[in-house]
Write a protein that holds these residues in place. Sequence first.
Motif, PDB file in Angstrom:
ATOM      1  N   PHE A 176      -6.550  -0.782   1.945  1.00 15.32           N
ATOM      2  CA  PHE A 176      -6.588  -2.228   1.745  1.00 15.32           C
ATOM      3  C   PHE A 176      -7.954  -2.684   1.246  1.00 15.32           C
ATOM      4  CE2 PHE A 176      -3.310  -2.163   5.246  1.00 15.32           C
ATOM      5  CZ  PHE A 176      -2.248  -2.510   4.424  1.00 15.32           C
ATOM      6  N   PRO A 177      -8.008  -3.502   0.182  1.00 14.23           N
ATOM      7  CA  PRO A 177      -9.267  -4.098  -0.260  1.00 14.23           C
ATOM      8  C   PRO A 177      -9.579  -5.347   0.566  1.00 14.23           C
ATOM      9  CG  PRO A 177      -7.512  -4.780  -1.714  1.00 14.23           C
ATOM     10  CD  PRO A 177      -6.891  -3.825  -0.716  1.00 14.23           C
ATOM     11  N   ILE A 178     -10.804  -5.848   0.437  1.00 15.18           N
ATOM     12  CA  ILE A 178     -11.160  -7.096   1.122  1.00 15.18           C
ATOM     13  C   ILE A 178     -10.353  -8.237   0.512  1.00 15.18           C
ATOM     14  CG2 ILE A 178     -12.997  -8.734   1.644  1.00 15.18           C
ATOM     15  CD1 ILE A 178     -14.986  -6.438   1.456  1.00 15.18           C
ATOM     16  N   PHE A 179      -9.724  -9.027   1.370  1.00  9.73           N
ATOM     17  CA  PHE A 179      -8.908 -10.160   0.930  1.00  9.73           C
ATOM     18  C   PHE A 179      -9.652 -11.477   1.132  1.00  9.73           C
ATOM     19  CE2 PHE A 179      -5.444 -13.281   1.921  1.00  9.73           C
ATOM     20  CZ  PHE A 179      -4.948 -13.390   0.624  1.00  9.73           C
ATOM     21  N   LYS A 180     -10.277 -11.634   2.295  1.00 10.46           N
ATOM     22  CA  LYS A 180     -11.034 -12.837   2.602  1.00 10.46           C
ATOM     23  C   LYS A 180     -12.268 -12.484   3.431  1.00 10.46           C
ATOM     24  CE  LYS A 180      -7.491 -16.487   2.476  1.00 10.46           C
ATOM     25  NZ  LYS A 180      -8.150 -17.255   1.393  1.00 10.46           N
ATOM     26  N   VAL A 181     -13.244 -13.391   3.380  1.00  7.29           N
ATOM     27  CA  VAL A 181     -14.435 -13.256   4.217  1.00  7.29           C
ATOM     28  C   VAL A 181     -14.453 -14.436   5.179  1.00  7.29           C
ATOM     29  CG1 VAL A 181     -16.956 -13.251   4.256  1.00  7.29           C
ATOM     30  CG2 VAL A 181     -15.745 -12.069   2.416  1.00  7.29           C
TER      31      VAL A 181
END
Length: 262
Positions: free
Chosen positions: A51-56
């Motif tokens: 999974f890549p970063i979706f939100k911070v």
Amino acid sequence: MNGTFSRYFCCQVTFQYGDAYQYNQQYGCAGALIAPNAILTAARCKNLGCFPIFKVYVTDPFGNDGIPGVWNFDVESVHVHPEYRSGEAYADLAIVKLTQSVDLRTFQPLCLDTPAHGEVRPGTRAQAAGWNVQGDSWFNIRYAMANTTISIRGAEECSSALLSHNKIRRAHPNGLLQSQMCAGGLGEPSYAGEYGVPLSLHTHTLRSAVHERDFPMARVLGVASSLSYCTARTPDGSLLPDLFTSAASSLAWIESVVWPDE
């Protein structure tokens, strides 16, 4: 939710991986807000599994009336240090750029350590704050937010302790470099927490007339390397030091990504 905060940090930062579908969502890693739209973290934090970063997520721990406020930001891009190689611990840095800037009335980005500050001497006490495994045995182990004060170790002490461990030695085919530092362990607590957690030094305190409180400020010495979460011990039973990637050693690259037009 995993993240990082201490009395020296402006905020808690954590990454959501996956997408909007709740069963794909995972949370992990940490980072340091170093500009209104940029987070410094470890290279491994670009992805969590597949999974890549979706939100911070950025949390103001003070909030209103002591109630933390949480803001989430979309990710514009993720930049991994060009010298980072999977399986090795060198240049273990990444920068997450946000699509919009944080509100500077609420969040104050941290300063970066620079060569102009001079060498951080062994024995200097620094802060590593974030989610951490705590407990002195498997019977009372727990996962909790901690603010750990640990001592910076000298280069020879770092090499002697860390390179005696097979996994760490394999990730350092050229030995420990000047771009790496270690802290804690060897009779002290070991941070042993999330990747990307900043190691910081308190520099000064700002007084906010608007908020009517003090804001202790710090500079980021480095971030917890992808090998930091390792509970291996020395032959005498002491925890190994935690490994951090120096911010000052990669200042030119950080500036080229965060402030490309300056």
